[in-house]
Design an enzyme around this catalytic site. Structure first.
Site, PDB file in Angstrom:
ATOM      1  N   LYS A 203     -35.997 -23.401  28.631  1.00  0.00           N
ATOM      2  CA  LYS A 203     -35.499 -23.838  27.326  1.00  0.00           C
ATOM      3  C   LYS A 203     -35.366 -22.596  26.440  1.00  0.00           C
ATOM      4  CE  LYS A 203     -35.657 -25.319  23.000  1.00  0.00           C
ATOM      5  NZ  LYS A 203     -35.223 -24.242  22.090  1.00  0.00           N
ATOM      6  N   CYS A 312     -40.640  -8.043  18.711  1.00  0.00           N
ATOM      7  CA  CYS A 312     -42.086  -8.277  18.611  1.00  0.00           C
ATOM      8  C   CYS A 312     -42.790  -6.936  18.477  1.00  0.00           C
ATOM      9  CB  CYS A 312     -42.623  -8.936  19.869  1.00  0.00           C
ATOM     10  SG  CYS A 312     -41.704 -10.348  20.385  1.00  0.00           S
TER      11      CYS A 312
HETATM   12  C1  UN1 Z   1     -39.721  -8.338  22.333  1.00  0.00           C
HETATM   13  O1  UN1 Z   1     -39.581  -7.835  21.227  1.00  0.00           O
HETATM   14  O2  UN1 Z   1     -39.910  -9.575  22.433  1.00  0.00           O
HETATM   15  O3  UN1 Z   1     -40.558  -2.686  24.401  1.00  0.00           O
HETATM   16  C2  UN1 Z   1     -39.625  -7.601  23.604  1.00  0.00           C
HETATM   17  C3  UN1 Z   1     -39.607  -3.238  23.863  1.00  0.00           C
HETATM   18  C4  UN1 Z   1     -38.651  -4.055  24.696  1.00  0.00           C
HETATM   19  C5  UN1 Z   1     -39.075  -5.472  24.762  1.00  0.00           C
HETATM   20  C6  UN1 Z   1     -39.351  -6.141  23.452  1.00  0.00           C
HETATM   21  N1  UN1 Z   1     -38.572  -3.484  26.021  1.00  0.00           N
HETATM   22  O4  UN1 Z   1     -39.409  -3.154  22.655  1.00  0.00           O
END
Ligand code: UN1
Length: 525
Positions: A203, A312
């Site tokens: 999903k 993230c």
């Molecule tokens: C995310 O932000 O959910 O290291 C993943 C990084 C990427 C992955 C981010 N390779 O920023």
């Protein structure tokens, strides 16, 4: 990238989309997305639909997706359950052959999938190419696991007894993913689940359904049998929630906000469903007084404004030693002013839009919060609305200085192009500030002193740590995840992902022909 390639991509963008004033003018027709259940693209039982619009230009409708219902989720879970019986018995090296093929297919389609991704969620082409590349890398990594998935073979305490452990698949896995890495992050979950012998119901976020459709199509074209991978499109309440609480789903892997992750965790608790959560971050770059200033500024720019701050792992805090503070801020602000904001499909764009009106409002709100808290707005702070920006969700890259650790802009995840600069007087203080937040995903240190680097490496409590690099840039063959409110102890990607999608079975074979009692019939030396 060599200049030739660069101009080829620019030309391609102009031919395909047409441009005016740096923004897209004409677009491909909208696509109607369907669910993928039991090896077929099927209409959802859903009555309603949702629109997938380009965040750089709201007049561009990329596609229309169904608002799937619990009935659609039931059909997908039933297909996955039925397929599990056979798929778990396909030898892992054979399962892996399909993943090798998927890697090749993704490589062939990389440019096409990257362009579609930019059009539906806004990040610049270099980054969407990287997103697809991350899934290619993950496909190769997990294909290799088809011939590994190592267990342990250990000596037994008894003479005629053999002891070993094997990984076993768990069953049907529900994967719920975010829009910011719409092919990479699903690959971190789906590919390990498949190589372990599980079946999947996927999903994706409603903001990036096209990329999910593309990823599923690539895996289907690689030869996955019907029912092994199913896709259900829709929103959280209508589609995600019934998947999480479905009694026939054995594992949930979720990437999203900490608030939703908490609800997912609670929904899984009563049935003891295995749940993997990957949630928020308030990542930090520590810049020590001996740092290479230019390198640190490069890192802060890329870490803070890459993906418009919608990672993230984004570096939303920079803690700078007071001796270097003013020089760092001057250079960081000057470089930020030069960033070219625009449509990610334009080769010259360095920062695209926020993904949605809601996400942009969050950015606007946090700018107000920062000002009300007494931080200094050093650059940016405004939504961009003039000319070609008018139909998109654009915001200036923004830096706050004179931020203190207790301010909300230093503690809460914004998920937009806003960076808070704090100052510190020592490594100890920098580490304390780094750790003084609810989250623990990623952190980094810029220093030329190896002792400081190793101290921070040990004492900053995060799942990812970088030395002389920004907080973004994780590679697929190491575990990805964080501490505290970022996660619940699991990791995805890397070999660690196998731990989420398999269960250990310890096996003892007694070849003595008589009863041998462990811990009692000890062998005399
Ligand atoms: C995310 O932000 O959910 O290291 C993943 C990084 C990427 C992955 C981010 N390779 O920023």
């Amino acid at each position: 990238m060599c200049p030739d390639q660069d101009s080829w991509h620019t030309l391609h963008a102009h031919l395909e989309y047409g441009t005016l004033g740096g923004m897209s003018m004409t677009q491909a027709a909208p696509t109607s997305y369907r669910n993928f259940i039991n090896g077929q693209w099927v209409d959802a039982a859903a009555s309603g639909t949702l629109e997938n619009r380009n965040p750089a230009n709201q007049d561009d409708v990329v596609g229309v997706l169904p608002r799937s219902t619990p009935e659609d989720v039931d059909a997908a879970v039933a297909a996955a359950r039925a397929a599990f019986g056979r798929w778990r018995l396909v030898p892992a090296p054979r399962r892996a052959e399909l993943l090798y093929r998927a890697a090749e297919i993704l490589s062939e389609r990389k440019e096409d999938y990257a362009r579609t991704m930019t059009r539906e969620m806004g990040k610049i082409l270099d980054e969407t190419r990287g997103d697809v590349q991350e899934a290619i890398d993950m496909s190769y990594l997990m294909a290799g696991e088809g011939r590994r998935q190592y267990g342990q073979t250990v000596p037994s305490e008894l003479r005629e007894k053999f002891a070993m452990s094997i990984r076993q698949p768990i069953g049907v896995c529900g994967m719920i993913t975010a829009w910011n890495f719409p092919i990479a992050v699903p690959s971190w979950k789906i590919l390990p689940a498949l190589v372990c012998g599980n079946t999947v119901v996927f999903k994706p976020a409603e903001e990036a359904p096209h990329s999910a459709v593309n990823f599923v199509q690539a895996l289907h074209d690689a030869g996955l049998p019907p029912g092994v991978l199913n896709l259900v499109l829709g929103d959280g309440p209508g589609t995600g929630a019934p998947l999480v609480s479905h009694p026939d789903v054995n594992v949930i892997s979720f990437t999203g906000s900490t608030e939703t992750g908490r609800l997912v965790n609670q929904a899984c608790a009563s049935s003891f469903k295995k749940v993997h959560l990957e949630m928020g971050g308030k990542n930090v770059i520590l810049v020590m007084d001996d740092a290479d200033l230019e390198l640190a500024v490069d890192g802060a720019l890329w870490g803070g404004f890459g993906t418009s701050g919608q990672r993230c792992t984004a570096a939303s805090r920079v803690v700078v030693h007071q001796k270097l503070h003013d020089a760092f801020v001057d250079a960081f602000v000057a470089r930020t002013r030069q960033l070219r904001v625009g449509d990610g499909l334009e080769a010259s764009t360095q920062m695209g839009p926020s993904v949605s009106e809601a996400q942009l409002s969050r950015v606007v709100d946090y700018v107000k919060i920062g000002q009300a808290e007494g931080a200094t707005l050093a650059v940016g702070g405004n939504r961009l609305t003039s000319g070609a920006f008018a139909r998109g969700f654009f915001h200036e890259p923004t830096i706050f200085t004179k931020v203190t650790p207790s301010m909300r802009i230093a503690r809460e995840e914004i998920f937009g192009p806003v960076v808070s600069v704090l100052s510190c007087g020592s490594l100890d203080e920098a580490i304390a500030t780094a750790n003084d937040v609810a989250y623990g995903l990623s952190a980094s240190i810029y220093t030329r002193d190896i002792n400081k680097a190793f101290t921070a490496m040990r004492d900053v409590y995060t799942g990812l740590f970088y030395v002389n690099a920004p907080t973004i840039g994780a590679e697929v063959h190491l575990p990805f995840g964080g501490t505290k409110a970022t996660g619940n102890g699991h990791r995805e990607a890397g070999i660690a992902a196998l731990d989420v999608f398999s269960e250990w079975k310890s096996i003892y074979v007694d070849f003595s022909g008589r009863l041998q009692r462990a811990q009692i019939d000890t062998v005399q030396i």
